[in-house]
Design an enzyme around this catalytic site. Structure first.
Site, PDB file in Angstrom:
ATOM      1  N   LYS A 183       8.543   2.131 -10.404  1.00 10.79           N
ATOM      2  CA  LYS A 183       7.338   2.067  -9.577  1.00 10.79           C
ATOM      3  C   LYS A 183       6.587   3.334  -9.954  1.00 10.79           C
ATOM      4  O   LYS A 183       6.946   4.436  -9.539  1.00 10.79           O
ATOM      5  CB  LYS A 183       7.734   2.020  -8.100  1.00 10.79           C
ATOM      6  CG  LYS A 183       6.610   1.718  -7.150  1.00 10.79           C
ATOM      7  CD  LYS A 183       5.832   2.965  -6.860  1.00 10.79           C
ATOM      8  CE  LYS A 183       4.872   2.817  -5.711  1.00 10.79           C
ATOM      9  NZ  LYS A 183       3.823   3.852  -5.812  1.00 10.79           N
ATOM     10  N   GLU A 264      15.748  12.557  -3.785  1.00 13.59           N
ATOM     11  CA  GLU A 264      15.696  14.025  -3.828  1.00 13.59           C
ATOM     12  C   GLU A 264      14.420  14.401  -3.101  1.00 13.59           C
ATOM     13  O   GLU A 264      13.331  14.015  -3.521  1.00 13.59           O
ATOM     14  CB  GLU A 264      15.714  14.459  -5.293  1.00 13.59           C
ATOM     15  CG  GLU A 264      16.060  15.901  -5.487  1.00 13.59           C
ATOM     16  CD  GLU A 264      14.834  16.698  -5.803  1.00 13.59           C
ATOM     17  OE1 GLU A 264      14.243  17.236  -4.836  1.00 13.59           O
ATOM     18  OE2 GLU A 264      14.457  16.776  -6.973  1.00 13.59           O
ATOM     19  N   CYS A 301      10.419  21.592  -6.176  1.00 14.84           N
ATOM     20  CA  CYS A 301      11.338  21.385  -5.057  1.00 14.84           C
ATOM     21  C   CYS A 301      12.228  22.601  -4.850  1.00 14.84           C
ATOM     22  O   CYS A 301      12.851  22.743  -3.800  1.00 14.84           O
ATOM     23  CB  CYS A 301      12.161  20.129  -5.264  1.00 14.84           C
ATOM     24  SG  CYS A 301      12.679  19.912  -6.943  1.00 14.84           S
TER      25      CYS A 301
HETATM   26  P1  NAP Z   1       5.626  10.693  -1.585  1.00 14.01           P
HETATM   27  O1  NAP Z   1       4.513  10.522  -0.630  1.00 14.01           O
HETATM   28  O2  NAP Z   1       6.985  10.739  -1.031  1.00 14.01           O
HETATM   29  O3  NAP Z   1       5.516   9.489  -2.643  1.00 14.01           O
HETATM   30  C1  NAP Z   1       6.419   9.334  -3.728  1.00 14.01           C
HETATM   31  C2  NAP Z   1       6.403   7.882  -4.162  1.00 14.01           C
HETATM   32  O4  NAP Z   1       7.026   7.083  -3.161  1.00 14.01           O
HETATM   33  C3  NAP Z   1       5.009   7.303  -4.334  1.00 14.01           C
HETATM   34  O5  NAP Z   1       5.038   6.400  -5.404  1.00 14.01           O
HETATM   35  C4  NAP Z   1       4.755   6.591  -3.029  1.00 14.01           C
HETATM   36  O6  NAP Z   1       3.905   5.489  -3.157  1.00 14.01           O
HETATM   37  C5  NAP Z   1       6.146   6.105  -2.660  1.00 14.01           C
HETATM   38  N1  NAP Z   1       6.339   6.013  -1.211  1.00 14.01           N
HETATM   39  C6  NAP Z   1       6.141   6.995  -0.306  1.00 14.01           C
HETATM   40  N2  NAP Z   1       6.454   6.570   0.922  1.00 14.01           N
HETATM   41  C7  NAP Z   1       6.862   5.282   0.786  1.00 14.01           C
HETATM   42  C8  NAP Z   1       7.310   4.289   1.699  1.00 14.01           C
HETATM   43  N3  NAP Z   1       7.393   4.533   3.005  1.00 14.01           N
HETATM   44  N4  NAP Z   1       7.631   3.086   1.210  1.00 14.01           N
HETATM   45  C9  NAP Z   1       7.529   2.823  -0.103  1.00 14.01           C
HETATM   46  N5  NAP Z   1       7.108   3.711  -1.010  1.00 14.01           N
HETATM   47  C10 NAP Z   1       6.782   4.932  -0.578  1.00 14.01           C
HETATM   48  O7  NAP Z   1       5.452  11.994  -2.448  1.00 14.01           O
HETATM   49  P2  NAP Z   1       4.225  12.514  -3.315  1.00 14.01           P
HETATM   50  O8  NAP Z   1       3.122  11.526  -3.409  1.00 14.01           O
HETATM   51  O9  NAP Z   1       4.841  12.926  -4.576  1.00 14.01           O
HETATM   52  O10 NAP Z   1       3.740  13.807  -2.568  1.00 14.01           O
HETATM   53  C11 NAP Z   1       3.471  13.854  -1.208  1.00 14.01           C
HETATM   54  C12 NAP Z   1       4.248  14.976  -0.554  1.00 14.01           C
HETATM   55  O11 NAP Z   1       5.633  14.873  -0.863  1.00 14.01           O
HETATM   56  C13 NAP Z   1       3.870  16.359  -1.043  1.00 14.01           C
HETATM   57  O12 NAP Z   1       2.752  16.869  -0.413  1.00 14.01           O
HETATM   58  C14 NAP Z   1       5.136  17.129  -0.758  1.00 14.01           C
HETATM   59  O13 NAP Z   1       5.145  17.575   0.563  1.00 14.01           O
HETATM   60  C15 NAP Z   1       6.249  16.139  -0.948  1.00 14.01           C
HETATM   61  N6  NAP Z   1       6.952  16.276  -2.244  1.00 14.01           N
HETATM   62  C16 NAP Z   1       8.112  16.970  -2.272  1.00 14.01           C
HETATM   63  C17 NAP Z   1       8.809  17.100  -3.456  1.00 14.01           C
HETATM   64  C18 NAP Z   1      10.089  17.850  -3.503  1.00 14.01           C
HETATM   65  O14 NAP Z   1      10.666  17.919  -4.570  1.00 14.01           O
HETATM   66  N7  NAP Z   1      10.571  18.411  -2.446  1.00 14.01           N
HETATM   67  C19 NAP Z   1       8.339  16.538  -4.628  1.00 14.01           C
HETATM   68  C20 NAP Z   1       7.147  15.827  -4.584  1.00 14.01           C
HETATM   69  C21 NAP Z   1       6.485  15.695  -3.370  1.00 14.01           C
HETATM   70  P3  NAP Z   1       2.309   5.623  -3.062  1.00 14.01           P
HETATM   71  O15 NAP Z   1       1.940   6.993  -3.513  1.00 14.01           O
HETATM   72  O16 NAP Z   1       1.830   4.549  -3.972  1.00 14.01           O
HETATM   73  O17 NAP Z   1       1.950   5.397  -1.660  1.00 14.01           O
END
Ligand code: NAP
Length: 527
Positions: A183, A264, A301
Site C-alpha cells: 500500500k 513500528e 523514529c
Molecule cells: P500514518 O498516518 O500512520 O500513515 C502511514 C500509512 O498508514 C499511510 O499509508 C496511511 O494511509 C496508512 N494509515 C494510517 N492510518 C490508517 C488506518 N487507520 N487504516 C488504514 N490505513 C491507515 O503516518 P504518516 O503519514 O507517515 O505520518 C503521520 C504521523 O505519523 C507523523 O506526523 C508522525 O507523528 C508519525 N510517524 C511516526 C514515525 C515513527 O517512526 N515513529 C514514522 C512516520 C510517521 P493514508 O496516508 O493514505 O491515509
C-alpha cells in the site's frame, strides 16, 4: 516514466476514477503526476494473483529467490537520476539523503540475498528417533521455518525508499518466500511507482510468478483497511503513527482469522546524562545532541525526544550550550504539510503545559513547512505527573528534564511507555554504579546505547529495531537487519517423515551445509 497507475501483478492498471497528486513541500506546490487510487476489484485481483504466486514462490530455491532480490537491487540502481529527482520532488529531502537511502535499500536487498544463500536462518533442528526408548519409542522430529503467505506492506512517509516499496519489510518478506502487496504511501507515490517498476522488471528477468509483487495507490485509509482484512493476507508490515499502527493491529485481530501486524510506531528515545558525562564532555554532547535532534528535520523514529539529567550547575551549563548549539542550526523542510501540521500541533501542546519553558527563543518563524526546532525544559516532578509531556512530537523537538535525584530519574523511566532506544551518557565507572537506572532503561527499550546518539540505525545481524509497545506491536522482532525475515515465517515440524521427501535443510546429508541443531548440538555436519 511515471504513469500514476497501480501495479496489479505485472499489469499497469487504472480502473478507478479517484486521483490524487503528491506535493513538493520545499516549493510549496503539487507535483505534476496524477495517481489513480486502487479500486476494490484491483485489490482483489492483486490478492488473487499473490495467492496463486505463493503456491510456486514458496517452493523456489534460496538461490532463485536471492537472484530475484539481487536483480531488484540492480534495477533500482538502473533507475538512476530519475529516482533521485522524484524522491526529492516528493519529500523535500536533499539529494544526499536520497542517494544514501537508495544505497541502504539496495544494500538491504543484497543482504537478504546473502542470508538466503547462507541458509542457516531457517533454524533447522533435528531430533533423531530412539526406537528402543522405554516406555515409549522417541519419534524422529525435524523442524524449520516456512513462509506464512502473502504480506501487506505499508510504505512509510519518512523513508520513501528504505522503508517503503522495496524497503526492509518488502525485501525481508520476499526473502522469506512471501509475495508482497504494497500500500504505497500517498506522499511519495511517484517514487513508489518507479521502484515498483524496477521490481516488476526484476520479476520478469528472473522468471518469477505474476503476482509475487503488486503496488496499490491510495490516499485514504480504505485501501489499507481492505488489504489488512483480505483473507489472502497472512501478515502486515507497517511504519508510521501510533494511531495508524494500532488501528491496523486492531483490524487484523478482529478478522475471522487474526493475523500478525508488525507495526513500528512512536518513540521518544530517552537519553540519561549522568554527571560524569557533563563534567568531562558537556559541550561535546550539547553539539552532538543539537545535531541529532535536528537530523532530517527530526523525522526519525530514533529522534532523541527526552533528555534526563540530575539538577546541578553542570546540567544548567549543558542546557545553555544545547540552546546555543540548536540555535545555530537552520530549520529544514518537513516531508509533507500533514506532518508539518502535526508537528506544529504537538509542539504547541507540549509548550503550553504548565512548568515548561523553551531553552532558546527564536525571533522569527521558519518559512511554511520548514520545522522550527523547539527544546523545552522542565522539572522531574512536573514531567512525571503530566503524561502529555511523554507523547512523541515527530520533528526537531526534545525536552530536557531536570531530576532531583536518581530515584526520581528512575521513577520517570519506569513510567515511560516502550521505546525503540535508550541512551546513557556516562563514564564507565559511573554507569557501573547506576545499575537501577540501567535496569529501568533496559526494561523499556529494544536497543540500549552507551555514549552516543540514537539516530543512525546500523543494518546488521545484531541490530534490534523494535521495542515494547507502542515502539512496536511485537517486541520479539526487529524491523532492521537480516533477522527481520523472522516476522514472515512460522515453524513446521516433520514427524517420522520419509527422508526423500524432507526439505533439503532437514535431510541427513545436509546438502546445503547449513548450521543445524542436531540432537541438541549446533553443527553443519551430515548425520
Ligand atoms: P500514518 O498516518 O500512520 O500513515 C502511514 C500509512 O498508514 C499511510 O499509508 C496511511 O494511509 C496508512 N494509515 C494510517 N492510518 C490508517 C488506518 N487507520 N487504516 C488504514 N490505513 C491507515 O503516518 P504518516 O503519514 O507517515 O505520518 C503521520 C504521523 O505519523 C507523523 O506526523 C508522525 O507523528 C508519525 N510517524 C511516526 C514515525 C515513527 O517512526 N515513529 C514514522 C512516520 C510517521 P493514508 O496516508 O493514505 O491515509
Amino acid at each position: 516514466m511515471i504513469t500514476g497507475k497501480n501495479y496489479i501483478g505485472n499489469n499497469l492498471s487504472a480502473n478507478g476514477s479517484k486521483t490524487y497528486k503528491t506535493f513538493n513541500p520545499k516549493l510549496n506546490l503539487e507535483n505534476e503526476w496524477a495517481f489513480y487510487e486502487a479500486t476494490e476489484e484491483e485489490l482483489n485481483e492483486a490478492a488473487k494473483l499473490a495467492s496463486e504466486a505463493f503456491e510456486s514462490y514458496r517452493n523456489f530455491t534460496a538461490e532463485r529467490k536471492a537472484g530475484f532480490l539481487r536483480v531488484i537491487a540492480d534495477e533500482i540502481e538502473a533507475l538512476g537520476d530519475l529516482l533521485i529527482e522524484t524522491y526529492c520532488l516528493e519529500s523535500g529531502l536533499p539529494e544526499g539523503r536520497a542517494k544514501g537511502e537508495r544505497g541502504r535499500t539496495i544494500g538491504q536487498l543484497r543482504t537478504f540475498a546473502s542470508t538466503l544463500e547462507d541458509g542457516s536462518w531457517v533454524e533447522a533442528s533435528i531430533d533423531t528417533a530412539l526406537p528402543d526408548r522405554t516406555p515409549v519409542p522417541k519419534p524422529d522430529i525435524r523442524k524449520m521455518l516456512f513462509p506464512m503467505g502473502p504480506v501487506a506492506v505499508f510504505g512509510s512517509s519518512n523513508f520513501p525508499l528504505a522503508y517503503s516499496t522495496a524497503g526492509g519489510d518488502t525485501a525481508s518478506a520476499l526473502a522469506a518466500g512471501c509475495p508482497v502487496i504494497v500500500k504505497s504511501h500517498p506522499m511519495h507515490a511517484g517514487t513508489g511507482e518507479l521502484v515498483a517498476s524496477a521490481i516488476q522488471k526484476a520479476a520478469k528477468k528472473t522468471d518469477m510468478p505474476n503476482g509475487v509483487f503488486s503496488n496499490l495507490n491510495s490516499s485514504g485509509i480504505e485501501v489499507g483497511q481492505q488489504l489488512v482484512q483480505h483473507p489472502v493476507i497472512k501478515a502486515v508490515g507497517f511504519t508510521g503513527s501510533i494511531r495508524g499502527g494500532t488501528a491496523l493491529y486492531k483490524l487484523a485481530n478482529e478478522r475471522p482469522e487474526p493475523i500478525p501486524v508488525f507495526a513500528e510506531m512512536g518513540s521518544i528515545n530517552p537519553v540519561v546524562i549522568l554527571p560524569s558525562a557533563l563534567e568531562q564532555k558537556g559541550s561535546y554532547w550539547a553539539e552532538q545532541y543539537a545535531g541529532s535532534i535536528m537530523l532530517g528535520a527530526g523525522q526519525f523514529c530514533t529522534n532523541p525526544g527526552l533528555i534526563l539529567g540530575l539538577k546541578s550547575e553542570t546540567l544548567d551549563t549543558f542546557i545553555s550550550s544545547l540552546g546555543k548549539e540548536i540555535a545555530k542550526l537552520e530549520p529544514s523542510c518537513m516531508l509533507h504539510p500533514n506532518i508539518y501540521n502535526n508537528y506544529e500541533k504537538g509542539k504547541q501542546t507540549a509548550a503550553s503545559q504548565a512548568g515548561t519553558s523553551p531553552i532558546v527563543n527564536f525571533e522569527k518563524d521558519a518559512q511554511p513547512y520548514f520545522a522550527q526546532q523547539l527544546v523545552l525544559t522542565t522539572e522531574g516532578k512536573n514531567f512525571l505527573e503530566n503524561p502529555k509531556l511523554h507523547q512523541e512530537v515527530f520533528g526537531p523537538f526534545s525536552i530536557v528534564v531536570q531530576c532531583e535525584d536518581t530515584d526520581e530519574l528512575t521513577a520517570i523511566l519506569h513510567h515511560l511507555e516502550g521505546q525503540l532506544t535508550g541512551t546513557i551518557l556516562s563514564s564507565v565507572r559511573e554507569v557501573g554504579e547506576h545499575a537501577n537506572v540501567v535496569s529501568a532503561l533496559g526494561s523499556r527499550v529494544g536497543r540500549i546505547i552507551f555514549n552516543g546518539v540514537p539516530t543512525g540505525v546500523e543494518v546488521c545481524p545484531s541490530m534490534v529495531h523494535g521495542g515494547p509497545f507502542p515502539a512496536s506491536t511485537d517486541s520479539r522482532f526487529t524491523a532492521v537487519g537480516p533477522y527481520a525475515i523472522k516476522r514472515w515465517v512460522r515453524p513446521v515440524a516433520f514427524q517420522n517423515w520419509p527422508r526423500d521427501f524432507l526439505p533439503d535443510a532437514l535431510k541427513d546429508e545436509n546438502p546445503r551445509q547449513i548450521l543445524r541443531l542436531v540432537n541438541g548440538v549446533y553443527t553443519d555436519a551430515a548425520i
